[in-house]
Design an enzyme around this catalytic site. Structure first.
Site, mmCIF file in Angstrom:
data_model
loop_
_atom_site.group_PDB
_atom_site.id
_atom_site.type_symbol
_atom_site.label_atom_id
_atom_site.label_comp_id
_atom_site.label_asym_id
_atom_site.label_seq_id
_atom_site.Cartn_x
_atom_site.Cartn_y
_atom_site.Cartn_z
ATOM 1 C CG ASP A 44 -2.169 0.802 1.051
ATOM 2 O OD1 ASP A 44 -3.262 0.207 1.108
ATOM 3 O OD2 ASP A 44 -2.072 2.027 0.822
ATOM 4 N N GLY A 48 -35.929 -2.870 6.219
ATOM 5 C CA GLY A 48 -35.343 -1.898 7.129
ATOM 6 C C GLY A 48 -35.333 -0.509 6.547
ATOM 7 C CB CYS A 107 -20.437 -3.003 -1.852
ATOM 8 S SG CYS A 107 -18.847 -3.249 -1.089
HETATM 9 C C1 UGA Z 1 -21.970 -6.671 0.036
HETATM 10 C C2 UGA Z 1 -22.249 -8.059 -0.540
HETATM 11 O O1 UGA Z 1 -23.158 -8.767 0.321
HETATM 12 C C3 UGA Z 1 -20.960 -8.862 -0.712
HETATM 13 O O2 UGA Z 1 -21.245 -10.112 -1.325
HETATM 14 C C4 UGA Z 1 -20.002 -8.062 -1.604
HETATM 15 O O3 UGA Z 1 -18.759 -8.731 -1.746
HETATM 16 C C5 UGA Z 1 -19.747 -6.696 -0.967
HETATM 17 O O4 UGA Z 1 -21.019 -6.006 -0.821
HETATM 18 C C6 UGA Z 1 -18.842 -5.934 -1.895
HETATM 19 O O5 UGA Z 1 -19.240 -5.670 -3.037
HETATM 20 O O6 UGA Z 1 -17.689 -5.699 -1.535
HETATM 21 P P1 UGA Z 1 -21.452 -5.704 2.487
HETATM 22 O O7 UGA Z 1 -21.633 -4.361 1.862
HETATM 23 O O8 UGA Z 1 -20.269 -5.960 3.348
HETATM 24 O O9 UGA Z 1 -21.416 -6.847 1.352
HETATM 25 O O10 UGA Z 1 -22.718 -5.952 3.421
HETATM 26 P P2 UGA Z 1 -24.089 -6.744 3.411
HETATM 27 O O11 UGA Z 1 -24.141 -7.584 4.625
HETATM 28 O O12 UGA Z 1 -24.367 -7.425 2.127
HETATM 29 O O13 UGA Z 1 -25.131 -5.553 3.624
HETATM 30 C C7 UGA Z 1 -25.256 -4.472 2.705
HETATM 31 C C8 UGA Z 1 -26.399 -3.575 3.122
HETATM 32 O O14 UGA Z 1 -27.667 -4.197 2.931
HETATM 33 C C9 UGA Z 1 -26.371 -3.182 4.619
HETATM 34 O O15 UGA Z 1 -26.768 -1.850 4.739
HETATM 35 C C10 UGA Z 1 -27.400 -4.118 5.235
HETATM 36 O O16 UGA Z 1 -27.949 -3.619 6.419
HETATM 37 C C11 UGA Z 1 -28.435 -4.156 4.130
HETATM 38 N N1 UGA Z 1 -29.278 -5.362 4.200
HETATM 39 C C12 UGA Z 1 -28.705 -6.585 4.059
HETATM 40 C C13 UGA Z 1 -30.645 -5.221 4.365
HETATM 41 O O17 UGA Z 1 -31.181 -4.103 4.481
HETATM 42 N N2 UGA Z 1 -31.420 -6.354 4.373
HETATM 43 C C14 UGA Z 1 -30.879 -7.590 4.240
HETATM 44 O O18 UGA Z 1 -31.639 -8.581 4.266
HETATM 45 C C15 UGA Z 1 -29.489 -7.705 4.091
#
Ligand code: UGA
Length: 430
Positions: free
Chosen positions: A30, A251, A258
């Site tokens: 980095d 929610g 992402c």
């Molecule tokens: C997301 C994807 O799930 C990963 O597969 C991907 O690799 C990553 O983006 C990326 O592109 O780097 P992440 O952003 O870490 O992962 O988090 P998530 O757990 O997927 O949640 C994303 C958002 O959706 C959060 O705000 C979460 O609260 C919301 N969410 C998630 C909901 O509102 N409802 C759900 O049922 C699930």
């Protein structure tokens, strides 16, 4: 294998530690000297469960090193992963300046037959441009590939160790084979496709998940009008195996580094090719307006936000991370302050990184002690499902009537909250 991983964010550090744990020699690179100085001492510059332990183990084994020197990192590496950020540009499309800068910096140190793998989320068409930039600086023969990342923050180590699949986008069998061998210890299905398909698959996966969340949020809104309970609907339709009951809790909308970015990028790309009325534009629009819409709706229920004391519980964008990028709190808190409320923010990890303009606001305070955030509040707004919040006994915070409890993730037992004397407000529940 000798590997280099450029970019020491979530994806870079987790991948480096996991590849090292399979016996590869890995160098993390980095340009940020502060970050590298911390990593050299075994300190992870962000909160990610299980990562510090893995990092220390692999550093002790001698398999994992960190450097700021391109020469040291690249000259012996057979495979080089690029895992730098690709933020949205003002048009909404991905800004690839960090990917280009990496390509230009590594070119003159490349060894013969090295593979340059782009792990960052980038649009189709990126590899030929990257190759051009590298070729302008070296005569050495190399290949490129796209291996998108699917890990989630907060469970990044487990997701990387136990992925659902590995997607390898390459153009020749030798590159496929070498990358397949490198990923073999993960024992996951390997999908071998073109780089363009691999890059598009990453966008499609995130856009689909964001669409799924937006869809159930819409159903939740309809439920509020007709007495149905969205949680019962998720259960009822989830038995259909084509649908499933996973990954669509309703929610305040999706956040993080992402989904919002990737949906905006695909929407911008669609507009750029003349598809103005595309679905992704609408998904982005619905998600962007969700928080103000809900806060306006609750304004009527709580008798106006003005002068209300509100405990906002959970400041990070989701549990088990201190990442606040596109966190709901960053929309909720300014909106509540603007409407005249007083805010007490709580988060177990993210308090130190609350932006300055909110830390300094005279009507807002922040704490990592839940009990402090709850003192004398009129409204409890449970924003993020940190276990510290969902398992807390809120009976002791009851002090007046009426007092409202907003369960923005439907994580609480409604009857229990009501038995404690709160007026319960869930998402899509009667
Ligand atoms: C997301 C994807 O799930 C990963 O597969 C991907 O690799 C990553 O983006 C990326 O592109 O780097 P992440 O952003 O870490 O992962 O988090 P998530 O757990 O997927 O949640 C994303 C958002 O959706 C959060 O705000 C979460 O609260 C919301 N969410 C998630 C909901 O509102 N409802 C759900 O049922 C699930």
């Amino acid at each position: 294998m000798k590997i280099c991983i450029i970019g020491t964010g979530f994806v870079g550090v987790v991948s480096a530690a996991v590849f090292a744990s399979f016996g590869n020699h890995v160098i993390g690179l980095d340009v940020d000297e502060t970050k590298i100085a911390k990593l050299k001492k075994g300190v992870v510059p962000f909160y990610e469960p299980g990562l510090t332990e893995l990092l220390l183990e692999e550093q002790a084994s001698g398999n994992l090193e960190f450097t700021t020197s391109y020469e040291t990192a690249i000259k012996d590496s057979e495979v080089i992963f690029i895992a730098v950020g690709t933020p949205s540009s003002p048009t909404g499309q991905a800004d690839l300046k960090f990917v280009w800068a990496v390509g230009e910096s590594l070119a003159s140190y490349l060894q013969k037959d090295a593979i340059v793998v782009v792990k960052s989320t980038v649009p189709p068409g990126t590899l030929p441009k990257l190759e051009e930039k590298i070729r302008a600086r070296t005569k050495v023969k190399f290949t490129t590939a796209a291996v998108p990342e699917f890990l989630k923050e907060g469970t990044a180590v487990q997701d990387t160790l136990h992925p659902d699949r590995i997607v390898i986008g390459a153009r020749d069998e030798k590159t496929f084979e070498k990358l397949a061998a490198l990923h073999a210890p993960l024992k996951a299905p390997i999908v071998k496709i073109s780089p363009e398909s691999a890059q598009m698959a990453k966008y499609a996966a995130n856009a689909y998940l964001a669409t799924r969340i937006t869809f159930i949020n819409q159903i939740a809104d309809l439920c509020e009008k007709n007495g149905a309970d969205v949680q019962e609907i998720v259960e009822a339709i989830g038995y259909d195996r084509r649908i499933g009951n996973h990954y669509w809790y309703p929610g305040f909308g999706y956040g993080g580094s992402c989904f919002p970015k990737d949906v905006r990028e695909l929407a911008a790309y669609s507009r750029a090719i003349g598809e103005d009325s595309n679905l992704l534009n609408k998904i982005n629009d619905l998600n962007e307006h969700r928080i103000p819409k809900l806060l306006d709706q609750y304004d009527k229920i709580v008798g106006g936000w003005k002068r209300k004391k509100v405990a906002v519980l959970g400041l990070s964008f989701k549990p088990n991370t201190d990442d606040m990028r596109e966190a709901p709190s960053l929309k909720v808190i300014p909106d509540l302050l603007e409407k005249g409320a007083t805010v007490k923010g709580f988060d177990p990890k993210a308090v130190p990184i609350v932006p300055f303009f909110l830390q300094e606001h005279k009507n807002a305070t922040y704490t990592d002690k839940l009990v402090e955030a709850l003192e004398n509040v009129d409204v409890i707004l449970a924003l993020i499902e940190w276990p510290e919040i969902t398992t807390y006994d809120f009976s002791g915070a009851r002090h007046k009537q009426p007092q409202w409890f907003i369960d923005s993730r439907n994580q609480f037992n409604k009857s229990q909250i009501q038995n404690w004397g709160y007026t319960y407000i869930g998402i899509g529940r009667p």
